[in-house]
Design a protein around this motif. Structure first.
Motif, mmCIF file in Angstrom:
data_model
loop_
_atom_site.group_PDB
_atom_site.id
_atom_site.type_symbol
_atom_site.label_atom_id
_atom_site.label_comp_id
_atom_site.label_asym_id
_atom_site.label_seq_id
_atom_site.Cartn_x
_atom_site.Cartn_y
_atom_site.Cartn_z
ATOM 1 N N ARG A 1 6.502 18.169 -1.860
ATOM 2 C CA ARG A 1 6.738 16.722 -1.801
ATOM 3 C C ARG A 1 8.183 16.424 -1.413
ATOM 4 O O ARG A 1 8.458 15.447 -0.730
ATOM 5 N N ASN B 1 2.476 2.123 -3.389
ATOM 6 C CA ASN B 1 1.579 2.196 -4.538
ATOM 7 C C ASN B 1 2.079 3.257 -5.525
ATOM 8 O O ASN B 1 2.157 4.432 -5.191
ATOM 9 N N SER C 1 7.521 6.300 2.465
ATOM 10 C CA SER C 1 7.057 6.865 1.204
ATOM 11 C C SER C 1 6.288 8.142 1.477
ATOM 12 O O SER C 1 5.915 8.431 2.614
ATOM 13 N N HIS D 1 2.844 10.098 -0.041
ATOM 14 C CA HIS D 1 1.670 10.026 -0.906
ATOM 15 C C HIS D 1 1.232 11.433 -1.272
ATOM 16 O O HIS D 1 1.136 12.309 -0.419
ATOM 17 N N THR D 2 0.961 11.619 -2.557
ATOM 18 C CA THR D 2 0.569 12.930 -3.071
ATOM 19 C C THR D 2 -0.860 12.916 -3.624
ATOM 20 O O THR D 2 -1.237 13.814 -4.365
ATOM 21 N N ASP D 3 -1.646 11.915 -3.247
ATOM 22 C CA ASP D 3 -2.976 11.731 -3.824
ATOM 23 C C ASP D 3 -4.098 12.451 -3.083
ATOM 24 O O ASP D 3 -5.245 12.382 -3.494
ATOM 25 N N HIS E 1 4.480 7.915 4.919
ATOM 26 C CA HIS E 1 4.216 6.631 5.568
ATOM 27 C C HIS E 1 5.550 5.990 5.934
ATOM 28 O O HIS E 1 6.527 6.114 5.199
ATOM 29 N N LYS F 1 0.219 6.569 -5.951
ATOM 30 C CA LYS F 1 0.224 7.527 -4.842
ATOM 31 C C LYS F 1 1.606 8.123 -4.607
ATOM 32 O O LYS F 1 1.752 9.121 -3.919
ATOM 33 N N THR F 2 2.650 7.479 -5.143
ATOM 34 C CA THR F 2 4.039 7.865 -4.855
ATOM 35 C C THR F 2 4.783 8.374 -6.090
ATOM 36 O O THR F 2 6.014 8.293 -6.146
ATOM 37 N N TYR G 1 0.825 -1.208 0.000
ATOM 38 C CA TYR G 1 0.000 0.000 0.000
ATOM 39 C C TYR G 1 0.862 1.263 0.000
ATOM 40 O O TYR G 1 0.620 2.178 -0.799
ATOM 41 N N ILE G 2 1.854 1.325 0.866
ATOM 42 C CA ILE G 2 2.626 2.572 0.948
ATOM 43 C C ILE G 2 3.511 2.787 -0.279
ATOM 44 O O ILE G 2 3.921 3.904 -0.543
ATOM 45 N N CYS H 1 6.658 5.533 -7.655
ATOM 46 C CA CYS H 1 7.651 5.054 -6.683
ATOM 47 C C CYS H 1 8.879 5.946 -6.561
ATOM 48 O O CYS H 1 9.870 5.554 -5.945
#
Length: 175
Positions: A83, A30, A107, A109-111, A118, A33-34, A27-28, A37
């Motif tokens: 970010r 993903n 990570s 997340h920018t979503d 995280h 969201k990242t 999940y972290i 990566c």
């Protein structure tokens, strides 16, 4: 204000005991969201092989049952920070908190409308083989003060003083 939340990653019953740990790591990391990566890193392990490394540590010390790991989330105020700043805050938090003793993946997340970092780390210390033990007061006296200090270094707002190590007179209603 930046705040750190703590989640326990418990053992799964009736299947792979560490399946929740594997799911949290996936999940972290993903890619949606990242930023594909780009905003993923590892402490004492490689993100792509973190799960296998963590399982290896658990097996080496005979600590495969019970709590499997922890998941920390550091959230900034909506619209605050970049970010790159969030990545550095999360990385520095992970390095300081885990030191050279626990494997972890972090990570950003920018979503959402707020940036959030995280950190998922193994419950088993890779040096001593002992499990991490969260104690009452750790959030207030250890965890949130690290977040506050790092956010202050980047000029970002911090959690209300009532919930930090050295509180200033502020009642709950004001917070």
């Amino acid at each position: 204000m930046a705040i750190t939340k703590i989640l326990n990653i418990m053992e799964s019953e009736g299947r792979n005991p560490a399946s929740h740990l594997k799911n949290a790591l996936e999940y972290i990391q993903n890619p949606n969201k990242t930023e594909e990566c780009v905003l993923v890193g590892g402490i004492n392990c490689l993100p792509d092989f973190a799960y296998e490394q963590m399982i290896g540590t658990k097996e080496m010390f005979g600590q495969t049952g019970g709590r499997q790991g922890y998941h920390f989330i550091i959230s900034l105020k909506p619209g605050e920070g970049t970010r790159e700043q969030m990545y550095e805050i999360t990385r520095q938090f992970a390095e300081e908190f885990l030191g050279g003793e626990y494997e972890g993946v972090f990570s950003v997340h920018t979503d959402k409308d707020h940036l959030h970092g995280h950190l998922v780390f193994n419950s088993v210390n890779m040096v001593t083989g002992r499990k991490y033990s969260y104690k009452k007061g750790d959030w207030k006296n250890v965890i949130q003060p690290i977040t506050n200090r790092l956010c202050e270094e980047y000029g970002l707002s911090i959690v209300a003083a009532e919930y930090s190590k050295d509180p200033v007179n502020m009642n709950r209603k004001q917070w």
